[in-house]
Write an enzyme that holds these catalytic residues in place. Sequence first.
Site, PDB file in Angstrom:
ATOM      1  N   SER A  87      -9.275   2.077   3.475  1.00 42.53           N
ATOM      2  CA  SER A  87      -8.449   2.814   2.532  1.00 42.53           C
ATOM      3  C   SER A  87      -7.460   1.955   1.745  1.00 42.53           C
ATOM      4  O   SER A  87      -6.818   2.457   0.810  1.00 42.53           O
ATOM      5  CB  SER A  87      -7.667   3.902   3.282  1.00 42.53           C
ATOM      6  OG  SER A  87      -6.793   3.336   4.252  1.00 42.53           O
ATOM      7  N   LYS A 146       0.829  -1.208   0.000  1.00 39.65           N
ATOM      8  CA  LYS A 146       0.000   0.000   0.000  1.00 39.65           C
ATOM      9  C   LYS A 146       0.865   1.261   0.000  1.00 39.65           C
ATOM     10  O   LYS A 146       1.886   1.329   0.702  1.00 39.65           O
ATOM     11  CB  LYS A 146      -0.908  -0.013   1.234  1.00 39.65           C
ATOM     12  CG  LYS A 146      -1.865   1.162   1.351  1.00 39.65           C
ATOM     13  CD  LYS A 146      -2.709   1.015   2.610  1.00 39.65           C
ATOM     14  CE  LYS A 146      -3.688   2.163   2.781  1.00 39.65           C
ATOM     15  NZ  LYS A 146      -4.533   1.987   3.992  1.00 39.65           N
ATOM     16  N   SER A 174      -9.549  -0.203   7.543  1.00 44.26           N
ATOM     17  CA  SER A 174      -8.991   0.015   6.201  1.00 44.26           C
ATOM     18  C   SER A 174      -8.382  -1.206   5.544  1.00 44.26           C
ATOM     19  O   SER A 174      -8.085  -1.181   4.357  1.00 44.26           O
ATOM     20  CB  SER A 174      -7.957   1.142   6.236  1.00 44.26           C
ATOM     21  OG  SER A 174      -8.597   2.386   6.371  1.00 44.26           O
TER      22      SER A 174
END
Length: 438
Positions: free
Chosen positions: A169, A94, A193
């Site tokens: 996210s 990420k 997330s």
Amino acid sequence: MSSSLGTRLSPPPGAGWFAHRPVAGLAADLRAGRLTPRDLVETALAELARWEPVINAFVTVDEAGARAAADQAGRELAAGVDRGPLHGVPVAVKDVIDVRGLPTTAGSRQFAGHVAAADADCVRRLRTAGAIVLGKTATHEIAFGPTGDRAANGPARNPYDPDRMTGGSSSGSAAAVAAGVVPLALGTDTGGSVRIPAACCGIVGLKPTHGALSTHGVLPLAPSLDTVGPLARTAADARLLWTIMSGTEHRGTTPRAAWLPPDTIHPTAPDVTATVREHLRGLDEVVVPQAEALRTAYVAIQGSEAYAVHAERLTDRPDRFGDEVRDRLRAGGEVRGWEYVRARELRDRVRGEVLDLLREHGILALPTTPLPAPPIDDRTSDVGDVRAALLSLTSPWSVLGLPALSVPAGLAGELPVGLQLVGPPGSEHDLLTIAEHL
């Protein structure tokens, strides 16, 4: 507990090569000489080229670096150097997590041009284990959103339906694993997330106990809540990644579980509850004290801490934030000091009560989200505000610092639904054991 969940959720239509092969099988093929690390990297790059125009999951692809690392891994394996089950396996990271020599943009124009000088601690562990970083995956801007459709590089899209959200996210990591571009990915979870996109994209996502893994080299959002967690297609694959990241081993226990009706926390779509509950018959039902108050505490804690992290950027360069994230940061700046203090006091008080409940009943089971993946850009739904709804069933456990796992439970219509398992501190392997049984 019924075991009728045993059939794995089918990958999305057209899912890539890695969606159909467990990591343990890849490891066996590498050691038997049926595949090489370079084969795996070239396959991942080919799948990425095919899927990326559809799902927008990556912001940086390190083709040269991945190929060089693959060749090195191949030489090591040929020489008898075996770093473990991830040696030669491609992974994605990420884009709030530093990877040496690659940009860390956090999905925001605030960080355009920033290149990491060193690996985050979690990435260093993966490299030590022989894993190969393919690239950096999309994130909701500064990891501050549960939808995954607000970022400088545009929305990440759900492989099951590209008009739908991935959840956020850790949007790109979930989409890349679900689409079979890579077998494993790293995400971060502050209020859901990792778990929310795992549920929306039909894969497994683990939020560990707060503090179980170092977040050094990870852009903070709310430090008292932030965690790093794995995303994988199956619980077995997630366990491999978790074991390497944490240095812990499975103890072989199979814990008890209890059902937590989601409507005691937030209104939940009936088909979501039915899809999850169908596989959890015979469990005691429990209610978590002040779960709704924990949701309010989460907003105060996360909002205040996120504002503290980004206050100077918000003052000096507000135009470099997207409108939605800028407004959320400003709202966090309006949390008063006494509200923040009381939210933390509530956390400390309720934590003891929930730990008592877990000692009595074992693992808690409930849906991960109260609705399947909404359409991109939607902000209202049948169960209320989309952003609040997506966070409603995950954020209480983040406030308490507890480990929680999302595992696919089936489909509501044609979209995945996640089952969430919540346990006491340090119970990550127990959660994965239950998930493997399912």
